[in-house]
Design a protein around this motif. Structure first.
Motif, PDB file in Angstrom:
ATOM      1  N   UNK A 103     -39.166  -2.396   7.624  1.00 34.75           N
ATOM      2  CA  UNK A 103     -40.304  -2.874   7.929  1.00 34.75           C
ATOM      3  C   UNK A 103     -40.436  -3.646   9.088  1.00 34.75           C
ATOM      4  N   UNK A 104     -39.356  -3.482   9.869  1.00 33.94           N
ATOM      5  CA  UNK A 104     -39.376  -4.407  10.964  1.00 33.94           C
ATOM      6  C   UNK A 104     -40.038  -4.109  12.299  1.00 33.94           C
ATOM      7  N   UNK A 105     -40.734  -3.070  12.115  1.00 34.49           N
ATOM      8  CA  UNK A 105     -41.790  -2.935  13.331  1.00 34.49           C
ATOM      9  C   UNK A 105     -43.347  -3.484  13.100  1.00 34.49           C
ATOM     10  N   UNK A 106     -43.554  -4.094  11.666  1.00 31.44           N
ATOM     11  CA  UNK A 106     -44.465  -4.929  11.588  1.00 31.44           C
ATOM     12  C   UNK A 106     -44.308  -6.213  11.487  1.00 31.44           C
ATOM     13  N   UNK A 107     -45.108  -6.883  12.314  1.00 36.49           N
ATOM     14  CA  UNK A 107     -44.713  -8.255  12.854  1.00 36.49           C
ATOM     15  C   UNK A 107     -45.655  -9.328  12.113  1.00 36.49           C
ATOM     16  N   UNK A 108     -45.158 -10.130  11.552  1.00 31.89           N
ATOM     17  CA  UNK A 108     -45.752 -11.335  10.829  1.00 31.89           C
ATOM     18  C   UNK A 108     -45.740 -12.508  11.703  1.00 31.89           C
ATOM     19  N   UNK A 109     -46.800 -12.913  12.241  1.00 31.83           N
ATOM     20  CA  UNK A 109     -46.858 -14.165  12.992  1.00 31.83           C
ATOM     21  C   UNK A 109     -46.616 -15.457  12.329  1.00 31.83           C
ATOM     22  N   UNK A 110     -46.744 -15.381  11.074  1.00 35.16           N
ATOM     23  CA  UNK A 110     -46.766 -16.675  10.031  1.00 35.16           C
ATOM     24  C   UNK A 110     -45.581 -16.414   9.610  1.00 35.16           C
ATOM     25  N   UNK A 111     -44.702 -15.560   9.668  1.00 37.09           N
ATOM     26  CA  UNK A 111     -43.411 -15.358   9.219  1.00 37.09           C
ATOM     27  C   UNK A 111     -43.154 -15.595   7.880  1.00 37.09           C
ATOM     28  N   UNK A 112     -44.038 -14.805   6.816  1.00 35.93           N
ATOM     29  CA  UNK A 112     -43.948 -14.546   5.593  1.00 35.93           C
ATOM     30  C   UNK A 112     -42.880 -13.375   5.095  1.00 35.93           C
TER      31      UNK A 112
ATOM     32  N   UNK B  82     -37.927   2.409  18.984  1.00 33.57           N
ATOM     33  CA  UNK B  82     -39.196   2.151  19.304  1.00 33.57           C
ATOM     34  C   UNK B  82     -39.529   2.997  20.503  1.00 33.57           C
ATOM     35  N   UNK B  83     -38.908   3.119  21.418  1.00 36.24           N
ATOM     36  CA  UNK B  83     -38.763   3.904  23.089  1.00 36.24           C
ATOM     37  C   UNK B  83     -39.281   5.430  22.453  1.00 36.24           C
ATOM     38  N   UNK B  84     -38.178   5.911  21.761  1.00 34.48           N
ATOM     39  CA  UNK B  84     -38.328   7.056  21.411  1.00 34.48           C
ATOM     40  C   UNK B  84     -39.221   7.564  20.712  1.00 34.48           C
TER      41      UNK B  84
ATOM     42  N   UNK C 220     -36.303 -10.442  10.499  1.00 39.66           N
ATOM     43  CA  UNK C 220     -36.782  -8.967  10.904  1.00 39.66           C
ATOM     44  C   UNK C 220     -36.663  -8.842  12.290  1.00 39.66           C
ATOM     45  N   UNK C 221     -35.951  -7.682  12.681  1.00 43.18           N
ATOM     46  CA  UNK C 221     -35.842  -7.614  14.140  1.00 43.18           C
ATOM     47  C   UNK C 221     -37.129  -6.642  14.764  1.00 43.18           C
ATOM     48  N   UNK C 222     -37.802  -7.387  15.758  1.00 39.91           N
ATOM     49  CA  UNK C 222     -38.987  -7.004  16.532  1.00 39.91           C
ATOM     50  C   UNK C 222     -38.763  -5.663  17.417  1.00 39.91           C
ATOM     51  N   UNK C 223     -37.645  -5.513  17.381  1.00 36.43           N
ATOM     52  CA  UNK C 223     -37.258  -4.170  18.304  1.00 36.43           C
ATOM     53  C   UNK C 223     -37.418  -2.857  18.026  1.00 36.43           C
ATOM     54  N   UNK C 224     -37.703  -2.556  16.292  1.00 36.27           N
ATOM     55  CA  UNK C 224     -37.883  -1.500  15.752  1.00 36.27           C
ATOM     56  C   UNK C 224     -39.301  -1.206  15.463  1.00 36.27           C
ATOM     57  N   UNK C 225     -40.001   0.033  15.549  1.00 35.84           N
ATOM     58  CA  UNK C 225     -41.311  -0.047  15.473  1.00 35.84           C
ATOM     59  C   UNK C 225     -41.789   0.301  14.041  1.00 35.84           C
ATOM     60  N   UNK C 226     -43.015   0.380  13.761  1.00 37.04           N
ATOM     61  CA  UNK C 226     -43.452   0.267  12.335  1.00 37.04           C
ATOM     62  C   UNK C 226     -43.326   1.686  11.632  1.00 37.04           C
ATOM     63  N   UNK C 227     -42.598   2.740  12.765  1.00 39.84           N
ATOM     64  CA  UNK C 227     -42.395   3.980  12.009  1.00 39.84           C
ATOM     65  C   UNK C 227     -40.873   4.305  11.703  1.00 39.84           C
ATOM     66  N   UNK C 228     -39.990   3.226  11.958  1.00 41.60           N
ATOM     67  CA  UNK C 228     -38.749   3.489  11.896  1.00 41.60           C
ATOM     68  C   UNK C 228     -38.454   3.837  10.390  1.00 41.60           C
ATOM     69  N   UNK C 229     -37.748   4.899  10.281  1.00 46.75           N
ATOM     70  CA  UNK C 229     -37.241   5.371   8.971  1.00 46.75           C
ATOM     71  C   UNK C 229     -35.734   5.714   8.860  1.00 46.75           C
TER      72      UNK C 229
ATOM     73  N   UNK D 183     -48.757  -0.846  20.643  1.00 46.35           N
ATOM     74  CA  UNK D 183     -47.650  -0.260  19.596  1.00 46.35           C
ATOM     75  C   UNK D 183     -46.617  -1.160  19.267  1.00 46.35           C
ATOM     76  N   UNK D 184     -46.860  -2.584  19.515  1.00 42.73           N
ATOM     77  CA  UNK D 184     -45.534  -3.238  19.231  1.00 42.73           C
ATOM     78  C   UNK D 184     -45.627  -4.172  17.832  1.00 42.73           C
ATOM     79  N   UNK D 185     -46.884  -4.332  17.149  1.00 41.83           N
ATOM     80  CA  UNK D 185     -46.859  -5.281  16.324  1.00 41.83           C
ATOM     81  C   UNK D 185     -47.123  -4.736  14.981  1.00 41.83           C
ATOM     82  N   UNK D 186     -47.633  -3.336  14.834  1.00 40.46           N
ATOM     83  CA  UNK D 186     -47.744  -2.562  13.433  1.00 40.46           C
ATOM     84  C   UNK D 186     -49.211  -2.952  12.892  1.00 40.46           C
TER      85      UNK D 186
END
Length: 207
Positions: free
Chosen positions: A182-191, A16-18, A1-10, A95-98
């Motif tokens: 779902x790319x704006x929601x980061x899972x540090x455990x990589x699940x 993310x910036x906008x 998943x790309x961390x550059x998109x935010x949790x609200x990306x649809x 606002x970076x991890x979701x």
């Protein structure tokens, strides 16, 4: 998943910036639109540093709530500290991890970037509000069935984001689209593979 998109990306493809810029502008303006009567009411009870508190009236998980809050308080801190809804997690607080994703009027928002004052007159739903009594929401059940978590810290935000993605944004047509949206929601455990499986199967039940 790309961390550059935010949790609200649809489907709109908002970056993310906008999103962050628009969200901050919206939460700054919304309290100004609640009417002169409420403004007069909220002009008292200053905080320790002289900032006047505001009154927030909202529905949280279906129950009416009235709170006095610092106008600078985030929705995240208000949910956790005043309402004791600790399921919404404070991760990066930027606002970076979701991890702090909740619903406002059915739409997913990053509560660490949302002022509590902007929730006036709105319906706020947290992870605690998804289940119906002892019956878990299909997305919650799917995360359990597919073991879509490890440490679990990001899981509430993952679930809230996934539910809004299906209910509010029409869902995803493929596993790749699930990953993207779902790319704006980061899972540090990589699940991530199991998260995708959970979202895909829950989506079938929810539609």
């Amino acid at each position: 998943m790309n961390e550059e998109n935010d949790a609200g990306h649809g489907r709109s493809g908002v970056s993310r910036r906008n999103f962050m810029g628009g969200s901050l502008a919206a939460v700054a303006v919304t309290p100004l639109l609640t009417g002169q009567a409420e403004a007069a009411e909220t002009a008292s009870a200053p905080t320790a540093d002289g900032v006047s508190q505001v009154t927030v009236r909202a529905a949280v998980n279906g129950s009416p709530v009235t709170l006095r809050v610092d106008p600078r308080a985030t929705l995240l801190d208000t949910l956790r500290e005043q309402l004791d809804l600790k399921g919404t997690k404070k991760g990066c607080d930027r606002g970076q991890c979701g991890a702090c994703t909740v619903h406002v009027d059915g739409r997913r928002v990053l509560s660490c970037l949302t002022l509590a004052a902007s929730a006036t007159g709105r319906e706020v739903t947290t992870i605690e509000g998804l289940a119906q009594g002892e019956r878990l929401h299909p997305m919650q059940q799917a995360f359990i069935d597919h073991d879509g978590l490890q440490c679990g810290f990001c899981t509430p935000g993952q679930i809230m984001s996934a539910v809004a993605m299906v209910d509010d944004e029409g869902g995803a047509r493929s596993d790749d689209e699930i990953r993207e949206r779902m790319s704006g929601n980061i899972c540090r455990c990589s699940a991530y593979p199991r998260i995708v499986d959970a979202v895909r199967d829950a989506q079938r039940v929810m539609r």
